[in-house]
Design a protein around this motif. Structure first.
Motif, PDB file in Angstrom:
ATOM      1  N   THR A   1       0.829  -1.192   0.000  1.00 32.73           N
ATOM      2  CA  THR A   1       0.000   0.000   0.000  1.00 32.73           C
ATOM      3  C   THR A   1       0.873   1.256   0.000  1.00 32.73           C
ATOM      4  O   THR A   1       2.040   1.225   0.382  1.00 32.73           O
ATOM      5  N   ILE A   2       0.303   2.376  -0.409  1.00 33.94           N
ATOM      6  CA  ILE A   2       1.022   3.648  -0.473  1.00 33.94           C
ATOM      7  C   ILE A   2       0.635   4.510   0.726  1.00 33.94           C
ATOM      8  O   ILE A   2      -0.557   4.695   1.000  1.00 33.94           O
ATOM      9  N   PRO A   3       1.600   5.048   1.456  1.00 29.15           N
ATOM     10  CA  PRO A   3       1.264   5.927   2.583  1.00 29.15           C
ATOM     11  C   PRO A   3       0.743   7.272   2.082  1.00 29.15           C
ATOM     12  O   PRO A   3       1.036   7.680   0.960  1.00 29.15           O
ATOM     13  N   PRO A   4      -0.017   7.984   2.903  1.00 27.11           N
ATOM     14  CA  PRO A   4      -0.570   9.270   2.475  1.00 27.11           C
ATOM     15  C   PRO A   4       0.458  10.385   2.370  1.00 27.11           C
ATOM     16  O   PRO A   4       0.268  11.342   1.629  1.00 27.11           O
ATOM     17  N   GLU A   5       1.558  10.273   3.107  1.00 21.81           N
ATOM     18  CA  GLU A   5       2.640  11.247   3.016  1.00 21.81           C
ATOM     19  C   GLU A   5       3.950  10.558   3.371  1.00 21.81           C
ATOM     20  O   GLU A   5       3.938   9.443   3.916  1.00 21.81           O
ATOM     21  N   PRO A   6       5.088  11.176   3.055  1.00 26.02           N
ATOM     22  CA  PRO A   6       6.378  10.535   3.335  1.00 26.02           C
ATOM     23  C   PRO A   6       6.537  10.175   4.808  1.00 26.02           C
ATOM     24  O   PRO A   6       6.080  10.905   5.691  1.00 26.02           O
ATOM     25  N   ASN A   7       7.161   9.023   5.047  1.00 19.22           N
ATOM     26  CA  ASN A   7       7.485   8.554   6.403  1.00 19.22           C
ATOM     27  C   ASN A   7       6.238   8.292   7.259  1.00 19.22           C
ATOM     28  O   ASN A   7       6.313   8.307   8.485  1.00 19.22           O
ATOM     29  N   SER A   8       5.125   8.064   6.605  1.00 13.82           N
ATOM     30  CA  SER A   8       3.886   7.784   7.325  1.00 13.82           C
ATOM     31  C   SER A   8       3.660   6.282   7.413  1.00 13.82           C
ATOM     32  O   SER A   8       4.053   5.528   6.526  1.00 13.82           O
ATOM     33  N   PHE A   9       3.031   5.856   8.515  1.00 16.96           N
ATOM     34  CA  PHE A   9       2.661   4.451   8.656  1.00 16.96           C
ATOM     35  C   PHE A   9       1.224   4.203   8.185  1.00 16.96           C
ATOM     36  O   PHE A   9       0.728   3.095   8.252  1.00 16.96           O
ATOM     37  N   GLY A  10       0.573   5.252   7.719  1.00 19.13           N
ATOM     38  CA  GLY A  10      -0.791   5.106   7.230  1.00 19.13           C
ATOM     39  C   GLY A  10      -0.827   4.551   5.818  1.00 19.13           C
ATOM     40  O   GLY A  10       0.206   4.277   5.209  1.00 19.13           O
ATOM     41  N   GLN A  11      -2.024   4.373   5.287  1.00 21.67           N
ATOM     42  CA  GLN A  11      -2.201   3.843   3.939  1.00 21.67           C
ATOM     43  C   GLN A  11      -3.281   4.640   3.213  1.00 21.67           C
ATOM     44  O   GLN A  11      -4.312   4.954   3.811  1.00 21.67           O
ATOM     45  N   ARG A  12      -3.028   4.931   1.950  1.00 22.02           N
ATOM     46  CA  ARG A  12      -4.071   5.574   1.150  1.00 22.02           C
ATOM     47  C   ARG A  12      -5.286   4.668   1.028  1.00 22.02           C
ATOM     48  O   ARG A  12      -6.431   5.129   1.052  1.00 22.02           O
ATOM     49  N   LEU A  13      -5.042   3.379   0.881  1.00 25.77           N
ATOM     50  CA  LEU A  13      -6.115   2.376   0.886  1.00 25.77           C
ATOM     51  C   LEU A  13      -5.550   1.113   1.520  1.00 25.77           C
ATOM     52  O   LEU A  13      -4.616   0.504   0.992  1.00 25.77           O
ATOM     53  N   SER A  14      -6.106   0.726   2.648  1.00 28.62           N
ATOM     54  CA  SER A  14      -5.625  -0.455   3.355  1.00 28.62           C
ATOM     55  C   SER A  14      -6.103  -1.735   2.673  1.00 28.62           C
ATOM     56  O   SER A  14      -7.119  -1.741   1.966  1.00 28.62           O
ATOM     57  N   LEU A  15      -5.381  -2.805   2.905  1.00 26.85           N
ATOM     58  CA  LEU A  15      -5.808  -4.108   2.411  1.00 26.85           C
ATOM     59  C   LEU A  15      -7.030  -4.566   3.209  1.00 26.85           C
ATOM     60  O   LEU A  15      -7.217  -4.164   4.361  1.00 26.85           O
ATOM     61  N   PRO A  16      -7.879  -5.393   2.609  1.00 26.62           N
ATOM     62  CA  PRO A  16      -9.126  -5.804   3.277  1.00 26.62           C
ATOM     63  C   PRO A  16      -8.902  -6.422   4.649  1.00 26.62           C
ATOM     64  O   PRO A  16      -7.953  -7.196   4.860  1.00 26.62           O
ATOM     65  N   GLU A  17      -9.779  -6.095   5.564  1.00 25.86           N
ATOM     66  CA  GLU A  17      -9.695  -6.600   6.937  1.00 25.86           C
ATOM     67  C   GLU A  17      -9.714  -8.127   6.966  1.00 25.86           C
ATOM     68  O   GLU A  17      -9.017  -8.756   7.770  1.00 25.86           O
ATOM     69  N   ALA A  18     -10.493  -8.733   6.071  1.00 29.94           N
ATOM     70  CA  ALA A  18     -10.646 -10.192   6.080  1.00 29.94           C
ATOM     71  C   ALA A  18      -9.358 -10.915   5.725  1.00 29.94           C
ATOM     72  O   ALA A  18      -9.211 -12.105   6.029  1.00 29.94           O
ATOM     73  N   TRP A  19      -8.405 -10.232   5.073  1.00 30.30           N
ATOM     74  CA  TRP A  19      -7.152 -10.869   4.676  1.00 30.30           C
ATOM     75  C   TRP A  19      -6.087 -10.827   5.780  1.00 30.30           C
ATOM     76  O   TRP A  19      -5.161 -11.631   5.773  1.00 30.30           O
ATOM     77  N   ARG A  20      -6.204  -9.903   6.669  1.00 34.61           N
ATOM     78  CA  ARG A  20      -5.096  -9.561   7.563  1.00 34.61           C
ATOM     79  C   ARG A  20      -4.731 -10.684   8.533  1.00 34.61           C
ATOM     80  O   ARG A  20      -5.596 -11.293   9.157  1.00 34.61           O
ATOM     81  N   GLY A  21      -3.426 -10.935   8.609  1.00 35.82           N
ATOM     82  CA  GLY A  21      -2.900 -11.960   9.505  1.00 35.82           C
ATOM     83  C   GLY A  21      -2.971 -13.375   8.963  1.00 35.82           C
ATOM     84  O   GLY A  21      -2.488 -14.310   9.609  1.00 35.82           O
ATOM     85  N   LEU A  22      -3.537 -13.543   7.761  1.00 36.50           N
ATOM     86  CA  LEU A  22      -3.648 -14.884   7.182  1.00 36.50           C
ATOM     87  C   LEU A  22      -2.406 -15.241   6.368  1.00 36.50           C
ATOM     88  O   LEU A  22      -1.713 -14.361   5.854  1.00 36.50           O
ATOM     89  N   GLN A  23      -2.159 -16.551   6.238  1.00 35.82           N
ATOM     90  CA  GLN A  23      -0.993 -17.021   5.497  1.00 35.82           C
ATOM     91  C   GLN A  23      -1.347 -18.226   4.627  1.00 35.82           C
ATOM     92  O   GLN A  23      -2.318 -18.950   4.900  1.00 35.82           O
TER      93      GLN A  23
END
Length: 295
Positions: A231-253
């Motif tokens: 994902t792309i952060p909203p500004e330099p050195n940010s930990f945010g995301q312009r669009l986050s990955l879907p919640e249902a995917w997170r932490g899965l492998q």
């Protein structure tokens, strides 16, 4: 040609200035002195002499009306020398440099590396014990060393050149990366997703290149065994995301992630939703498309 600077104790600015001139110019005689007759007869004088006149090759900065950058920061001798001779030095510092990135590399080094020396030398910013300016000053002979200042200066200059070469190579790599990312953006069918053929720094291109619509960048790991969707952060050195990955995917492998994401070769999705991966380029692109569509 004869180039002169002051004798005795040296600092980072005069050491680096000499190092830049060595790569910018053909062979020249170099003298460290405070003898005014030798100073006045020299072709180029830096960090001594009480005169700032580039047209006459005079680059002192110790006067009340000292030369300053556009933002008001006082120049040191290396700032002045880099300004007028840095572009000539770059082809020897980075032999593979091309004309289309030379100016970008020069500006990058000036705005970071050289500016830091200017600030430290003029007391605009405090140099910490790890600051490379103090590392250069450590080459000055101690009272009981028996080494002459001129020999120590040349030793420091060789060390300084190594630092400068590495800084220039890093700036050159960043400039080339920016060019490659911008080329990938021009080729992209969707301005929200770009695909890179190799792993390289892309953040600078996003914000300096005006890629305001970009949401995801796709790139491989070093051996091409996996492809990441980042994902792309909203500004330099940010930990945010312009669009986050879907919640249902997170932490899965692996299999679980593949099933939920709707691909065959998924690897993982980070719990914070900023990056996920697959084993093929096509699947990584598909992940970006699915994330844009809402999962």
């Amino acid at each position: 040609m004869r180039i002169v600077t002051h004798s005795g104790t040296f600092h980072a600015d005069d050491v680096f200035a000499y190092s830049v001139l060595r790569d910018a110019l053909e062979a020249f005689d170099f003298v460290r002195t405070r003898d005014m007759a030798m100073i006045e007869s020299a072709d180029i004088v830096f960090d001594v002499g009480g005169t700032y006149d580039p047209a006459q090759g005079r680059y002192d900065h110790h006067m009340r009306d000292l030369p300053r950058r556009e933002d008001g920061t006082p120049y040191s001798s290396v700032g002045l020398i880099w300004r007028d001779f840095g572009r000539k030095a770059l082809p020897r510092l980075v032999p593979s440099i091309s004309e289309d990135v030379l100016e970008s590399v020069w500006q990058d080094i000036d705005a970071t590396f050289i500016l830091a020396i200017d600030q430290a030398d003029n007391g605009v910013a405090t140099a910490s014990q790890s600051h490379f300016a103090l590392l250069i000053e450590a080459f000055n002979p101690t009272w009981n060393s028996g080494q002459g200042y001129d020999d120590a200066f040349l030793e420091a200059a060789d060390f300084a050149r190594g630092i400068l070469v590495r800084a220039c190579w890093q700036a050159h790599a960043e400039a080339e990366a920016l060019s490659l990312v911008m080329a990938a953006a021009r080729r992209a069918q969707d301005a929200r997703v770009i695909v890179l053929d190799r792993k390289l720094p892309w953040e600078k291109a996003v914000f300096e290149g005006g890629l305001s619509d970009l949401l995801f960048v796709i790139y491989p790991n070093e051996d091409l065994s996996a492809w990441y969707c980042r994902t792309i952060p909203p500004e330099p050195n940010s930990f945010g995301q312009r669009l986050s990955l879907p919640e249902a995917w997170r932490g899965l492998q692996e299999t679980e992630f593949s099933k939920v994401a709707g691909i065959e070769d998924g690897v993982f999705c980070h719990p914070s939703g900023f990056i996920c991966g697959a084993r093929s380029r096509e699947s990584a692109v598909r992940l970006a498309e699915k994330a844009i569509a809402g999962g």
